[in-house]
Write an enzyme that holds these catalytic residues in place. Sequence first.
Site, PDB file in Angstrom:
ATOM      1  N   GLY A 152       0.841  -1.194   0.000  1.00 18.96           N
ATOM      2  CA  GLY A 152       0.000   0.000   0.000  1.00 18.96           C
ATOM      3  C   GLY A 152       0.872   1.237   0.000  1.00 18.96           C
ATOM      4  O   GLY A 152       2.057   1.160   0.349  1.00 18.96           O
ATOM      5  N   CYS A 208       5.307  -6.147   1.718  1.00 15.92           N
ATOM      6  CA  CYS A 208       5.659  -4.720   1.712  1.00 15.92           C
ATOM      7  C   CYS A 208       4.951  -3.971   2.857  1.00 15.92           C
ATOM      8  O   CYS A 208       5.208  -4.252   4.009  1.00 15.92           O
ATOM      9  CB  CYS A 208       5.359  -4.127   0.343  1.00 15.92           C
ATOM     10  SG  CYS A 208       6.186  -2.562   0.071  1.00 15.92           S
ATOM     11  N   TYR A 209       4.017  -3.064   2.565  1.00 16.39           N
ATOM     12  CA  TYR A 209       3.289  -2.368   3.627  1.00 16.39           C
ATOM     13  C   TYR A 209       2.660  -3.384   4.576  1.00 16.39           C
ATOM     14  O   TYR A 209       2.607  -3.177   5.788  1.00 16.39           O
ATOM     15  CB  TYR A 209       2.194  -1.472   3.013  1.00 16.39           C
ATOM     16  CG  TYR A 209       1.370  -0.719   4.026  1.00 16.39           C
ATOM     17  CD1 TYR A 209       1.807   0.490   4.537  1.00 16.39           C
ATOM     18  CD2 TYR A 209       0.147  -1.226   4.478  1.00 16.39           C
ATOM     19  CE1 TYR A 209       1.049   1.192   5.477  1.00 16.39           C
ATOM     20  CE2 TYR A 209      -0.623  -0.533   5.407  1.00 16.39           C
ATOM     21  CZ  TYR A 209      -0.162   0.672   5.904  1.00 16.39           C
ATOM     22  OH  TYR A 209      -0.905   1.365   6.827  1.00 16.39           O
ATOM     23  N   HIS A 211       7.989  -7.744  -3.709  1.00 11.50           N
ATOM     24  CA  HIS A 211       6.701  -8.113  -4.306  1.00 11.50           C
ATOM     25  C   HIS A 211       6.795  -9.428  -5.089  1.00 11.50           C
ATOM     26  O   HIS A 211       7.282  -9.429  -6.223  1.00 11.50           O
ATOM     27  CB  HIS A 211       6.218  -6.983  -5.231  1.00 11.50           C
ATOM     28  CG  HIS A 211       5.807  -5.782  -4.470  1.00 11.50           C
ATOM     29  ND1 HIS A 211       4.515  -5.575  -4.062  1.00 11.50           N
ATOM     30  CD2 HIS A 211       6.532  -4.736  -3.989  1.00 11.50           C
ATOM     31  CE1 HIS A 211       4.452  -4.446  -3.378  1.00 11.50           C
ATOM     32  NE2 HIS A 211       5.667  -3.929  -3.314  1.00 11.50           N
ATOM     33  N   GLU A 263       4.447 -11.000  -6.462  1.00  8.33           N
ATOM     34  CA  GLU A 263       3.410 -11.109  -7.491  1.00  8.33           C
ATOM     35  C   GLU A 263       3.842 -10.574  -8.853  1.00  8.33           C
ATOM     36  O   GLU A 263       3.231 -10.908  -9.868  1.00  8.33           O
ATOM     37  CB  GLU A 263       2.128 -10.391  -7.025  1.00  8.33           C
ATOM     38  CG  GLU A 263       2.206  -8.868  -6.911  1.00  8.33           C
ATOM     39  CD  GLU A 263       2.811  -8.363  -5.602  1.00  8.33           C
ATOM     40  OE1 GLU A 263       3.441  -9.164  -4.896  1.00  8.33           O
ATOM     41  OE2 GLU A 263       2.678  -7.167  -5.292  1.00  8.33           O
ATOM     42  N   VAL A 298     -14.620  -9.616 -27.791  1.00  5.38           N
ATOM     43  CA  VAL A 298     -14.101 -10.948 -27.491  1.00  5.38           C
ATOM     44  C   VAL A 298     -14.818 -11.581 -26.286  1.00  5.38           C
ATOM     45  O   VAL A 298     -15.162 -12.769 -26.321  1.00  5.38           O
ATOM     46  CB  VAL A 298     -12.552 -10.960 -27.381  1.00  5.38           C
ATOM     47  CG1 VAL A 298     -12.043 -10.033 -26.319  1.00  5.38           C
ATOM     48  CG2 VAL A 298     -12.031 -12.349 -27.140  1.00  5.38           C
ATOM     49  N   ASP A 299     -15.101 -10.801 -25.246  1.00  3.16           N
ATOM     50  CA  ASP A 299     -15.690 -11.403 -24.047  1.00  3.16           C
ATOM     51  C   ASP A 299     -17.087 -11.960 -24.311  1.00  3.16           C
ATOM     52  O   ASP A 299     -17.386 -13.111 -23.981  1.00  3.16           O
ATOM     53  CB  ASP A 299     -15.771 -10.389 -22.897  1.00  3.16           C
ATOM     54  CG  ASP A 299     -14.418  -9.773 -22.589  1.00  3.16           C
ATOM     55  OD1 ASP A 299     -13.413 -10.392 -22.972  1.00  3.16           O
ATOM     56  OD2 ASP A 299     -14.374  -8.696 -21.991  1.00  3.16           O
ATOM     57  N   SER A 355     -18.375 -12.714 -27.114  1.00  5.22           N
ATOM     58  CA  SER A 355     -18.318 -13.777 -28.115  1.00  5.22           C
ATOM     59  C   SER A 355     -17.936 -15.112 -27.486  1.00  5.22           C
ATOM     60  O   SER A 355     -18.550 -16.142 -27.760  1.00  5.22           O
ATOM     61  CB  SER A 355     -17.280 -13.444 -29.197  1.00  5.22           C
ATOM     62  OG  SER A 355     -17.630 -12.257 -29.838  1.00  5.22           O
ATOM     63  N   LYS A 384      -8.323 -11.399 -19.363  1.00  5.32           N
ATOM     64  CA  LYS A 384      -8.490 -11.251 -20.809  1.00  5.32           C
ATOM     65  C   LYS A 384      -7.659 -12.268 -21.608  1.00  5.32           C
ATOM     66  O   LYS A 384      -8.149 -12.879 -22.542  1.00  5.32           O
ATOM     67  CB  LYS A 384      -8.085  -9.824 -21.203  1.00  5.32           C
ATOM     68  CG  LYS A 384      -8.548  -9.419 -22.560  1.00  5.32           C
ATOM     69  CD  LYS A 384      -9.933  -8.869 -22.458  1.00  5.32           C
ATOM     70  CE  LYS A 384     -10.438  -8.215 -23.704  1.00  5.32           C
ATOM     71  NZ  LYS A 384     -11.752  -7.603 -23.442  1.00  5.32           N
TER      72      LYS A 384
END
Length: 518
Positions: free
Chosen positions: A59, A86-87, A176, A178, A234-235, A237, A374
């Site tokens: 954060g 982190c935070y 981090h 991630e 795309v979504d 469809s 996506k």
Amino acid sequence: MIILVDFGSQTAHLISRRIKELGVECQIVTPDEALEKIRSFGLRPQDDRGVDGIIFSGGPASVYEEDSPTISKEIFSLGIPILGICYGQQLMCQLLGGQVKPGFKKEYGPAELVIRDKGKGGSLMEGVPSGITVWMSHGDEVIKIPEGFKTYGVTKTIPYAVIENEDKKIYGIQFHPEVIHTEFGEEILANFIKICGLKIKKRVIDKSFVENIIKDIKDSVGNEKAICALSGGVDSSVAALLVHQAIGDNLESLYIDSGLMRDGETQNLKKVFKNKFQMKIRIVNAQKLFLENLVGVVEPENKRHVIGKTFIKVFEKEAKKSGAKFLVQGTIYPDVIESAGSKHAQVIKSHHNVGALPEKMNLSLIEPLRNFYKDEVRKIGKILGLPDEIINRQPFPGPGLAVRIIGNVTQEKLEILRKADKIVQEEIDKTDFPGELWQAFAVLTGIKTTGVRGDERAYGETIAIRAIEAQDAMSANFAKLPYELLEKISTRIVNEVPEVNRVVYDITNKPPATMEWE
Ligand code: XMP
């Protein structure tokens, strides 16, 4: 399930994505609601759907500042593993009797992590080599760790880069895990998941995975009917195709032709979904209604509302005729988080998604893509045989070309813009750029300027070209298209679209400009 307490991190969604990719459910909660939510889910193993572990995100605040986000100490007595990032690490240290202070120097970017000790086994750093590159993004740092903690990893500047209280299963890391720049980040998160007593089941999107989604849809819809609003994006469809594979003709897809689409879009949609996939599609021509409702509408937000409302009205009317019990929506995971996370955010634009239909319609929702990103949706589409032109399609705003025509929208203006836009698409498609661009399109600026054509004075329209590079919808840079390409586009537009006598290039980034002009 892992609960992710979000202290305002830019990467909270990324942490959640990584956890989900490892096959574990992850719910993002705010610090204020965390305990209540955890209580409502219950704790495992007692409660089937309960919480197995907690992650504190990073954060932007400093723990010693007044009003910085915090959490009740009660969370540490739940007896389930906690990982602070982190935070999150700094806050955990402060709450448990350690100390945090402003760092000597703010640190953003790579750092070398040296792992000193791997603990008794079952540690966070199990299987991670001793010297790895990790990604830092912090100003503050822990200078004293709480009682019961040991240091397991250090960097040149951070003596407490990895800390663990193995007995209590409380862990903290300054970097981090991630972000992709952190080596072995996935392993570190996977170790935490294992410490929580969960099994890793990496999500692999392959044929059998897709078949399972289809089977789930079949089981939940049974012999009932479903409808969906197909936009060609795309979504929607991919969502429609999945449901079609599950229930066949019991799915009716409605395509509302607002007349605000780009050139050839309706025909292309017919070609793909009707001819290739033999889906039951009803094309509703509502062009006249949309134009009538848009007469005299100039203000951008007003325009968006009018279009959204018209769309819903047409859809509701048509949906009633279908006798459907289910409504298919192409909601994807970022949509879920965006609508949940934007509570306090200012409305810049009222985004209208073809999917966002009113809840009062009394239809049960099927959202087969709710847990996917996506790129995963694209993978599913590819497995289903969706052509590349749909899978790699540029985002196109729900209100269509109306937000690319400044001022009131008329049939004539739509035609001018469609012709100019088609030239932009054609010329860009001939280059290597399409894959690198987020979007490229034409805007009818509503400005008329003086020109000269065949020795005669001309007074014509100005088209703006917008081409953007972006990683997500939040920020973007204008693309540095070569002058030769821009010249080609401009020459073709002024030659082939007689109403236009000037073409300009939009050289603004987002922020401060948005991608679309309205
Ligand atoms: P802005 O203009 O807000 O656009 O910078 C960011 C991205 O969102 C798309 N966009 C929309 N997409 N419904 C959508 O589904 C909308 O109402 C809408 N408005 C903008 C835009 O094309 C860009 O990719």
